[in-house]
Scaffold this active site. Structure first.
Site, PDB file in Angstrom:
ATOM      1  N   LYS A  79      -1.719  57.754  41.485  1.00  0.00           N
ATOM      2  CA  LYS A  79      -1.952  59.203  41.359  1.00  0.00           C
ATOM      3  C   LYS A  79      -3.340  59.538  41.895  1.00  0.00           C
ATOM      4  CE  LYS A  79      -1.639  62.812  37.740  1.00  0.00           C
ATOM      5  NZ  LYS A  79      -1.362  63.032  36.296  1.00  0.00           N
ATOM      6  N   SER A 154       2.223  66.487  35.427  1.00  0.00           N
ATOM      7  CA  SER A 154       1.473  66.553  36.665  1.00  0.00           C
ATOM      8  C   SER A 154       1.674  65.339  37.567  1.00  0.00           C
ATOM      9  CB  SER A 154      -0.017  66.707  36.354  1.00  0.00           C
ATOM     10  OG  SER A 154      -0.515  65.564  35.693  1.00  0.00           O
ATOM     11  N   SER A 178       2.202  64.245  31.160  1.00  0.00           N
ATOM     12  CA  SER A 178       2.291  64.165  32.616  1.00  0.00           C
ATOM     13  C   SER A 178       2.880  62.895  33.210  1.00  0.00           C
ATOM     14  CB  SER A 178       0.913  64.393  33.233  1.00  0.00           C
ATOM     15  OG  SER A 178       0.667  65.766  33.271  1.00  0.00           O
TER      16      SER A 178
HETATM   17  N1  GLN Z   1       1.772  69.945  31.362  1.00  0.00           N
HETATM   18  C1  GLN Z   1       0.636  69.683  30.554  1.00  0.00           C
HETATM   19  C2  GLN Z   1      -0.489  70.598  30.941  1.00  0.00           C
HETATM   20  O1  GLN Z   1      -0.343  71.352  31.828  1.00  0.00           O
HETATM   21  C3  GLN Z   1       0.257  68.252  30.620  1.00  0.00           C
HETATM   22  C4  GLN Z   1      -0.642  67.877  31.727  1.00  0.00           C
HETATM   23  C5  GLN Z   1      -1.028  66.425  31.725  1.00  0.00           C
HETATM   24  O2  GLN Z   1      -0.519  65.619  30.930  1.00  0.00           O
HETATM   25  N2  GLN Z   1      -1.948  66.063  32.605  1.00  0.00           N
HETATM   26  O3  GLN Z   1      -1.520  70.579  30.343  1.00  0.00           O
END
Ligand code: GLN
Length: 480
Positions: A79, A154, A178
């Site tokens: 990532k 994400s 994410s």
């Molecule tokens: N969807 C969640 C957010 O927008 C989780 C994001 C993440 O785990 N990096 O905060």
């Protein structure tokens, strides 16, 4: 034999038997990436030259019959909020569009030391804020199972690279779901270990008391093979503790993995919810499978889970506002062209460099941390986090696992306009594990007629990662 469909452990076996070389496999992966990435958009940057060079070196080691790790020669994607020396690390943001990392994250150092082959850096929501990759400066990552749909986020690039055979395993990060949510969207296995299991050194901080590196693979065993490598206490991250029990003596064919007698809690508020019909159906199916295999499944009342979304966004935005203050364009990052003083340089550079979702969170975070509001919002939310943590710990006194779907709906269409609040609401099942620092894994249910599969999420007590993996593996086996 289609090399690209092989699991990581099958690749490892093939290398040992000289069925194919690491170089051949690596080339095959790059060929597939080049064919597919134009459409899927999983990769932001490739590491082709280095990867091929390393592949040859690993082949040499196999030829010399050196004792090699499980991930030797395995093609891995990273990532793009995790640092790989001499590669761009953009965090999918314009502000870091041209930033090249001068060092390796600790997790990357470990992958390299174990002869894993890093194929390149994959897409994410900008600074990991989102659930679809639609907030990425580099555009959305499409879902390889159906390209009209998002891959989730994400870590959408991570999940899509594995689902689309553009990497055998991938590293993601999980702050509020994410790693697990995109895994659920793309039909892969994704696990966030206990907070502190893996070093965050060299991982861009979103909300540092929630962030944890996780692994996405084709199945539990593949996922575990990389998790066992990256686990460990690291002096460079004071919050890391490691977890020796994740080291490599898993015997996945052993009765150790049986579901018999395992106690599973299902929060009552999840059962009472008006879930999507298909998701609810799969949830019920998962419960039946557990019961058929001798697990004990019970309802458990844990009211505080009602407040996870609001609490999460107050705390996380507070941490985001302070973590992202470092992007001031002084030493690195995008800098605006015309400014008359340093104040204006900061303001213009950040205005141009950050996207809307990041700006929204920085503004909310700054607001709720301001003097007269901190007491009403931030400190209150900290208390609620404490209550959620305590309630979960209490639950895990009586139960081994908590079960729920990973996400309340199927992956959404790329073109569908959604409000921020609507997107935030979807994270209700994934956030609790981050709140309490617990390990949590998403396992795909069998594919439905629409070509998609629904992810089931198992969460365990802190540092019970090994038990969680064994139970998840037993569950996965019973789906076959
Ligand atoms: N969807 C969640 C957010 O927008 C989780 C994001 C993440 O785990 N990096 O905060």
């Amino acid at each position: 034999m289609d090399i690209l469909n092989l699991k990581a452990r099958e690749l490892a076996e093939g290398y040992r038997n000289r069925d194919f070389s690491v170089e051949e496999v690596t080339k095959e992966y790059f060929k597939n990436i080049k064919e597919k990435n134009g459409e899927i958009n999983a990769y932001i940057s490739l590491n082709e030259e280095n990867a091929l060079k390393e592949a040859k070196e690993v082949d040499e080691k196999f030829r010399n019959r050196e004792e090699l790790s499980k991930i030797a020669g395995i093609p891995i994607s990273i990532k793009d909020n995790i640092a790989v020396k001499d590669l761009k690390m953009t965090c999918a943001s314009k502000i870091l569009e041209n930033f090249v990392s001068p060092y390796d994250a600790e997790v990357v150092r470990k992958i390299k030391a174990n002869d894993g082959i890093i194929l390149g850096k994959v897409n994410l929501d900008e600074f990991a804020m989102g659930a679809s990759t639609k907030t990425s400066y580099f555009g959305v990552t499409k879902n390889p199972l159906n390209t009209k749909l998002v891959s989730g986020g994400s870590s959408g690039g991570s999940a899509a690279s594995v689902a689309g055979n553009m990497a055998a395993i991938s590293l993601g990060t999980d702050t509020g779901g994410s790693v697990r949510q995109p895994s659920s969207f793309c039909g892969t296995v994704g696990m966030k270990p206990t907070y502190g299991t893996v070093s965050r050194f060299g991982v861009s901080s979103m909300a540092n008391t929630f962030d944890q590196v996780g692994v996405i693979g084709k199945d539990v065993e593949d996922m575990q093979s990389l998790l066992s490598i990256i686990e460990g206490r690291d002096e460079k991250d004071a919050t890391s503790v490691g977890n020796e029990s994740l080291k490599d003596n898993f015997d996945f064919n052993n009765a150790e993995n049986s579901l018999k007698g395992i106690k599973v809690a299902i929060p009552k508020i999840y059962l009472d919810m008006n879930l999507d019909k298909d998701i609810k159906g799969e949830f019920n199916k998962a419960i039946d499978i557990l019961l058929e295999n001798g697990a004990i499944v019970e309802e458990f009342n844990i009211e505080s889970l009602k407040y996870v979304i609001e609490t999460y966004h107050i705390l996380v935005n507070g941490e985001i506002a302070s973590n992202l203050a470092r992007f001031d364009s002084v030493i690195y990052g995008h800098r605006a062209e015309n400014f008359s003083n340093i104040e204006e340089m900061y303001r213009k550079s950040r205005r141009e460099g950050f996207g809307n979702e990041v700006k929204r969170r920085i503004m909310i975070g700054t607001h709720i941390l301001s003097l007269d509001l901190a007491e009403d919002y931030y400190y209150k939310a900290l208390k609620v986090r404490g209550i959620i943590k305590r309630d979960m710990e209490n639950m895990f006194k009586d139960y081994d696992l908590m079960l729920c779907p990973t996400y309340p709906v199927y992956p959404f269409e790329i073109n569908r306009e959604m409000s921020a609040v609507e997107i935030y609401a979807g994270d209700l099942f994934t956030i609790p594990a981050n709140m309490a620092g617990c390990p949590s894994i998403s396992i795909p249910m069998p594919k439905k007629e629409n070509g998609l599969s629904v992810g089931m999420e198992f969460t365990a007590k802190r540092f019970k990662d090994r038990e969680l993996i064994n139970a998840a593996h037993a569950f996965e086996r019973s789906l076959r």
